[in-house]
Motif scaffolding. Structure first.
Motif, short mmCIF file in Angstrom:
data_model
loop_
_atom_site.label_atom_id
_atom_site.label_comp_id
_atom_site.label_asym_id
_atom_site.label_seq_id
_atom_site.Cartn_x
_atom_site.Cartn_y
_atom_site.Cartn_z
N THR A 99 0.70 -1.17 -0.04
CA THR A 99 0.00 0.13 -0.13
C THR A 99 0.76 1.28 -0.03
O THR A 99 0.47 2.44 0.21
CB THR A 99 -0.85 0.10 1.46
N GLY A 100 2.07 1.41 -0.40
CA GLY A 100 2.94 2.33 -0.15
C GLY A 100 2.87 3.32 -1.47
O GLY A 100 2.32 2.78 -2.46
N LEU A 101 3.60 4.39 -1.38
CA LEU A 101 3.74 5.22 -2.58
C LEU A 101 4.26 4.50 -3.73
O LEU A 101 4.01 4.86 -5.15
CB LEU A 101 4.25 6.58 -2.12
N LEU A 102 5.44 3.74 -3.51
CA LEU A 102 5.92 3.22 -4.73
C LEU A 102 6.04 1.60 -4.73
O LEU A 102 7.16 1.00 -4.69
CB LEU A 102 7.61 3.92 -4.69
N ALA A 103 4.99 1.27 -4.40
CA ALA A 103 4.46 -0.23 -4.24
C ALA A 103 5.49 -1.13 -5.31
O ALA A 103 5.11 -0.89 -6.35
CB ALA A 103 2.95 -0.55 -4.30
N ASN A 104 6.16 -2.01 -4.82
CA ASN A 104 6.92 -2.90 -5.59
C ASN A 104 7.24 -4.36 -4.54
O ASN A 104 7.97 -4.15 -3.72
CB ASN A 104 8.10 -2.30 -6.01
N LYS A 105 6.26 -5.19 -4.78
CA LYS A 105 6.12 -6.29 -4.02
C LYS A 105 7.64 -7.11 -4.19
O LYS A 105 8.31 -7.52 -3.01
CB LYS A 105 5.34 -7.25 -4.54
N ALA A 106 8.14 -7.21 -5.48
CA ALA A 106 9.45 -7.81 -5.46
C ALA A 106 10.68 -7.32 -4.75
O ALA A 106 11.38 -7.74 -3.91
CB ALA A 106 9.98 -7.96 -6.73
N THR A 107 10.58 -5.80 -4.73
CA THR A 107 11.64 -5.03 -4.10
C THR A 107 11.80 -5.18 -2.61
O THR A 107 12.24 -5.41 -1.80
CB THR A 107 11.80 -3.55 -4.66
N ASN A 108 10.16 -5.05 -2.08
CA ASN A 108 9.76 -5.04 -0.75
C ASN A 108 10.22 -6.49 0.11
O ASN A 108 10.65 -6.47 0.97
CB ASN A 108 8.46 -4.93 -0.57
N LYS A 109 10.10 -7.37 -0.86
CA LYS A 109 10.46 -8.89 -0.17
C LYS A 109 12.02 -9.08 -0.14
O LYS A 109 12.39 -9.51 0.83
CB LYS A 109 10.01 -9.76 -1.38
N VAL A 110 12.64 -8.67 -1.29
CA VAL A 110 14.12 -8.74 -1.09
C VAL A 110 14.68 -7.77 0.26
O VAL A 110 15.59 -8.48 0.90
CB VAL A 110 14.87 -8.34 -2.55
N LEU A 111 14.29 -6.83 0.21
CA LEU A 111 14.99 -5.58 1.30
C LEU A 111 14.50 -6.39 2.63
O LEU A 111 15.30 -6.63 3.47
CB LEU A 111 14.13 -4.39 1.21
#
Length: 228
Positions: free
Chosen positions: A55-67
């Motif tokens: 639900t973030g401003l720059l939603a990116n599931k892959a990036t979020n999961k890696v981080l």
């Protein structure tokens, strides 16, 4: 251990007093440098983690999961194990595996994921309505980050910084077990190994006072910037 015994010891042990003062300086240097570098990398990492969630401003599931995975791995390793495990890396960075400079490397690596998660938590406390209102007025993501998210989350970020610095004081004491210098090193070598209860007690008192000072300063700053 009575106060009179500690005062008597303090008067009659000039060399160890100088050693304690030097050790305090080393502890402060380790905590300050590791904390500063940790904030430089950890705060942006925490912001990015928040922005890329679903639900973030720059939603990116892959990036979020890696981080998230890397941060979780960093946080899951006990510091004393991390301290020993990255000795080869520490030697590459500072040319030695012992001393104050060497202790800063694992302290920094431990601090970055810790700060990132705390900052993410602080950003989650910002009301979603504020972000939505800014979007409705046509604000771009960069403007929302700099003028809404970070200012509103500042009390939480300062509190996170306080928690981090207090944690680093404890970690720096652990570094003394492997020759990292600082108050932990004095407590181990002169207090524990030489069975000198006074040295151990004085070391503990200095650490407690240091933690209390950091916490009090952090609480004061939070009150100054929190206008809610």
């Amino acid at each position: 251990m009575s106060l009179d015994m500690m005062l008597e010891w303090w008067v009659n042990n000039d060399r160890l007093i100088d050693l304690l003062i030097t050790a305090l300086g080393q502890t402060l240097a380790m905590v300050a440098i590791a904390g500063l570098i940790g904030f430089i990398f950890g705060i942006p990492l925490g912001v990015l983690l928040h922005l890329t969630k679903e639900t973030g401003l720059l939603a990116n599931k892959a990036t979020n999961k890696v981080l998230g995975t890397f941060i979780n791995i960093g946080r899951s390793i006990p510091f004393i194990i991390l301290l020993v495990a990255i000795i080869p890396f520490t030697r590459i960075i500072v040319g030695s595996s012992i001393g104050t400079a060497a202790a800063i490397v694992p302290l920094t690596i431990a601090a970055i994921p810790f700060i990132a998660r705390l900052v993410e938590g602080a950003l989650l406390e910002v009301p979603a309505g504020l972000v939505e209102a800014a979007q409705a007025m046509g604000a771009k993501p960069k403007q929302i980050i700099l003028k809404v998210l970070l200012p509103e989350a500042l009390p939480g970020i300062i509190n996170s910084a306080t928690i981090t610095l207090v944690t680093l004081v404890g970690y720096s004491a652990m570094a003394g077990t492997v020759g990292g210098g600082g108050l932990g090193d004095v407590g181990i070598r002169y207090g524990y190994q030489r069975f000198d209860a006074v040295v151990m007690m004085i070391t503990i008192v200095i650490l407690v006072v240091l933690v209390q000072a950091i916490q009090s300063l952090g609480d004061y700053l939070v009150k100054r910037v929190d206008h809610r």
